[in-house]
Design an enzyme around this catalytic site. Structure first.
Site, short mmCIF file in Angstrom:
data_model
loop_
_atom_site.label_atom_id
_atom_site.label_comp_id
_atom_site.label_asym_id
_atom_site.label_seq_id
_atom_site.Cartn_x
_atom_site.Cartn_y
_atom_site.Cartn_z
N LYS A 9 0.84 -1.21 0.00
CA LYS A 9 0.00 0.00 0.00
C LYS A 9 0.87 1.25 0.00
O LYS A 9 0.63 2.20 -0.74
CB LYS A 9 -0.96 -0.02 1.21
CG LYS A 9 -2.07 -1.03 1.02
CD LYS A 9 -2.90 -1.31 2.26
CE LYS A 9 -3.84 -2.48 1.95
NZ LYS A 9 -4.67 -2.89 3.07
N GLN B 296 -5.03 -1.66 9.12
CA GLN B 296 -4.87 -2.97 8.49
C GLN B 296 -5.55 -4.04 9.34
O GLN B 296 -5.29 -4.17 10.54
CB GLN B 296 -3.37 -3.29 8.33
CG GLN B 296 -3.08 -4.58 7.58
CD GLN B 296 -3.58 -4.56 6.14
OE1 GLN B 296 -3.45 -3.58 5.43
NE2 GLN B 296 -4.18 -5.66 5.71
N ASP C 288 -11.31 2.61 2.94
CA ASP C 288 -11.60 1.19 2.74
C ASP C 288 -13.08 0.98 2.41
O ASP C 288 -13.47 -0.10 1.97
CB ASP C 288 -11.25 0.41 4.02
CG ASP C 288 -9.94 -0.35 3.90
OD1 ASP C 288 -9.54 -0.66 2.77
OD2 ASP C 288 -9.33 -0.64 4.94
#
Ligand code: NAP
Length: 280
Positions: free
Chosen positions: A51, A95, A118
């Protein structure tokens, strides 16, 4: 025919890079993604590294916070709160999964909806359900781009999604419904699964079981999307028995190189979109 996620992802990143440059020219700053990781899970560490590398590739700024497993939840919450209040930060990502003992829901609830790149927040999921999407969960969003790349119209198609997680299965089903498919969602309690899947024009497998979808479960000419990432004898395999299903499908995504590469690319797209939304 194979759907090359890697190639679609590379094309999308080239376009994103140009858009990021334009944003920087106009706004005098780069879009910024903050990534938080707790613990030392190797798979999570790899995802986070990718990422951060993705941000660099398209010219975005990234911030990286690493906490050891056992760090008090309050300390991580404090970091999320600071990032939430920081105007130069456009996206915040925690995460997942968090190590055991952490309150994932509470931590995620501290991310403002506008910075939820997200697309996991109840508001963002709710907006998607109402066909007013704002930030779309990255993996299903990437899958829609892959479907688009086939050039096949989705209107009126019979779509079956195996899996009903909040991060993949459910948003996938909503996206397909919003694209005018007739959608069936299957899960571990579904009866006569093969009967249902063998009627699918579009079949999405998001189960987490290696080679679960076999040839007999797939309609001739179906588009098959394999979301699964499973490690078998050190090798990555999907949820679809690729070798056999490949002959029946009109389009199919490989694992690796299919859905996976799109997920991070859509995260970058979501971050840019969040940055742009602030200027509107
Ligand atoms: P998850 O939360 O574990 O959900 C799995 C779903 O599969 C559940 O809804 C479960 O049903 C269903 N399922 C399990 N066994 C089944 C069976 N025998 N028959 C029918 N349905 C069954 O997993 P997830 O987070 O959605 O992820 C799914 C897979 O995608 C995993 O392999 C994950 O690693 C992968 N993934 C890949 C990416 C990517 O970027 N490529 C991103 C995210 C996830 P119940 O609800 O009834 O338990």
């Amino acid at each position: 025919m194979l759907i090359y996620g890697k190639a679609v992802s590379a094309d999308t990143r080239i376009k994103l890079k140009t858009e990021v440059e334009e944003f920087e020219k106009k706004q005098g700053r780069k879009p910024c993604l903050a990534v938080i990781i707790v613990g030392e899970d190797p798979a999570s560490q790899t995802y986070v590294r990718n990422k951060i590398a993705g941000c660099a590739e398209v010219g975005m700024r990234s911030l990286h916070y690493e906490f050891a497993d056992g760090t008090p939840q309050e300390k991580i919450e404090q970091t999320v709160k600071e990032l939430a209040a920081d105007d130069s930060v456009d996206g915040i990502l925690v995460q997942l999964p968090l190590p055991k003992g952490y309150d994932e829901r509470k931590l995620l609830s501290l991310i403002p909806d506008e910075k939820d790149v997200d697309g996991f927040s109840p508001t963002n999921l709710g907006l998607l359900a109402m066909n007013r999407p704002r930030t779309i969960s990255c993996t299903p969003f990437g899958i829609m781009k892959l479907l688009e790349s086939t050039g096949v119209s989705l209107k009126g198609k019979n779509a079956v999604v195996i899996g009903r997680s909040n991060t993949v299965g459910k948003p996938m089903a909503m996206l397909l419904l919003n694209a005018d498919c007739t959608v069936t969602v299957c899960h571990s309690k579904t009866q006569n699964l093969a009967e249902i899947t063998s009627k699918a024009d579009i079949l999405v497998a998001a189960i987490g079981r290696p080679r679960f979808v076999t040839e007999d479960m797939v309609k001739d000419g179906a588009i098959v999307i394999d979301v699964g990432i499973n490690r078998v004898d050190g090798k990555l395999v999907g949820d679809v028995d690729f070798e056999n299903v490949e002959n029946k499908a009109s389009f199919i995504t490989p694992v690796p190189g299919g859905v996976g590469p799109m997920t991070i690319t859509m995260l970058l797209a979501n971050t840019l979109q969040a940055a742009k939304a602030k200027t509107e």
